[in-house]
Design an enzyme around this catalytic site. Structure first.
Site, short mmCIF file in Angstrom:
data_model
loop_
_atom_site.label_atom_id
_atom_site.label_comp_id
_atom_site.label_asym_id
_atom_site.label_seq_id
_atom_site.Cartn_x
_atom_site.Cartn_y
_atom_site.Cartn_z
N ILE A 253 45.78 67.03 6.60
CA ILE A 253 44.79 66.99 5.51
C ILE A 253 43.84 68.20 5.53
O ILE A 253 43.27 68.55 4.51
CB ILE A 253 44.01 65.65 5.58
CG1 ILE A 253 43.49 65.24 4.20
CG2 ILE A 253 42.88 65.70 6.58
CD1 ILE A 253 42.98 63.81 4.15
N HIS B 89 50.63 64.44 18.85
CA HIS B 89 51.22 65.02 17.64
C HIS B 89 51.54 66.48 17.82
O HIS B 89 50.84 67.20 18.54
CB HIS B 89 50.31 64.83 16.43
CG HIS B 89 48.90 65.29 16.66
ND1 HIS B 89 48.00 64.55 17.39
CD2 HIS B 89 48.27 66.42 16.30
CE1 HIS B 89 46.86 65.21 17.46
NE2 HIS B 89 47.00 66.35 16.81
N HIS C 268 51.95 70.04 15.77
CA HIS C 268 51.62 70.76 14.55
C HIS C 268 52.75 71.74 14.23
O HIS C 268 53.24 72.44 15.13
CB HIS C 268 50.36 71.62 14.75
CG HIS C 268 49.11 70.87 15.07
ND1 HIS C 268 48.14 70.62 14.13
CD2 HIS C 268 48.64 70.34 16.23
CE1 HIS C 268 47.13 69.97 14.69
NE2 HIS C 268 47.41 69.78 15.96
#
Ligand code: 5GP
Length: 146
Positions: free
Chosen positions: A41, A109, A111
């Protein structure tokens, strides 16, 4: 919580856990039984995607081998789609372990950022346009789906 809001144990109320539970919206790029990929986001470049395991792991230290393999295979799919959609070879794969490294969401996570290490934008600062994120997610998802 320890220093810099880093939890000592996995916190089920983190933002990515809420996404996996279907509690908050996101722009999906890809999903399978072990992973989920979606648009960041606050991208550090146009087309910034995150890949997460469907395992409660804070960082790399907690990640189980089967989920590590699954995340990498999903990352590979996403990277190949980014290369096609953005017509560039250079894609950064980045992953932060611990608040000291700059980690801000404590669910593991990876990227994937269509950029160069020399041009990378600031980390998690500027919100992208939701319409643009939806459009990019659709383009990447279509390439992955073949
Ligand atoms: P970290 O700092 O943990 O490596 O990265 C967390 C990433 O999650 C940042 O790049 C940040 O922009 C992104 N992020 C934070 N909150 C949200 C959110 O609500 N939705 C999405 N899609 N990404 C988020």
């Amino acid at each position: 919580m320890s220093q810099n809001n880093q939890p000592s144990r996995y916190d089920d109320s983190n933002i990515f856990a809420k996404m996996l539970n279907g509690d908050i919206p996101y722009h999906k790029v890809y999903e399978d039984d072990k992973t989920l990929a979606f648009m960041d986001i606050m991208p550090q470049a146009k087309g910034h995607v995150l890949v997460i395991p469907k395992q409660k792991a804070i960082d790399l230290a907690d990640l189980e081998p089967e989920y590590a393999a699954a995340v990498l295979m999903t990352a590979k799919k996403v990277m190949q789609a980014q290369r096609q959609v953005f017509e560039r070879e250079g894609i950064i794969q980045m992953q932060l372990n611990g608040s000291q490294a700059g980690q801000t969401v404590f669910h593991y996570h990876v990227h994937l950022i269509p950029s160069s290490i020399h041009e990378l934008g600031r980390h998690a600062v500027t919100q992208a346009d939701q319409g643009e994120l939806a459009d990019l997610a659709q383009q990447l998802a279509a390439v992955i789906a073949g």
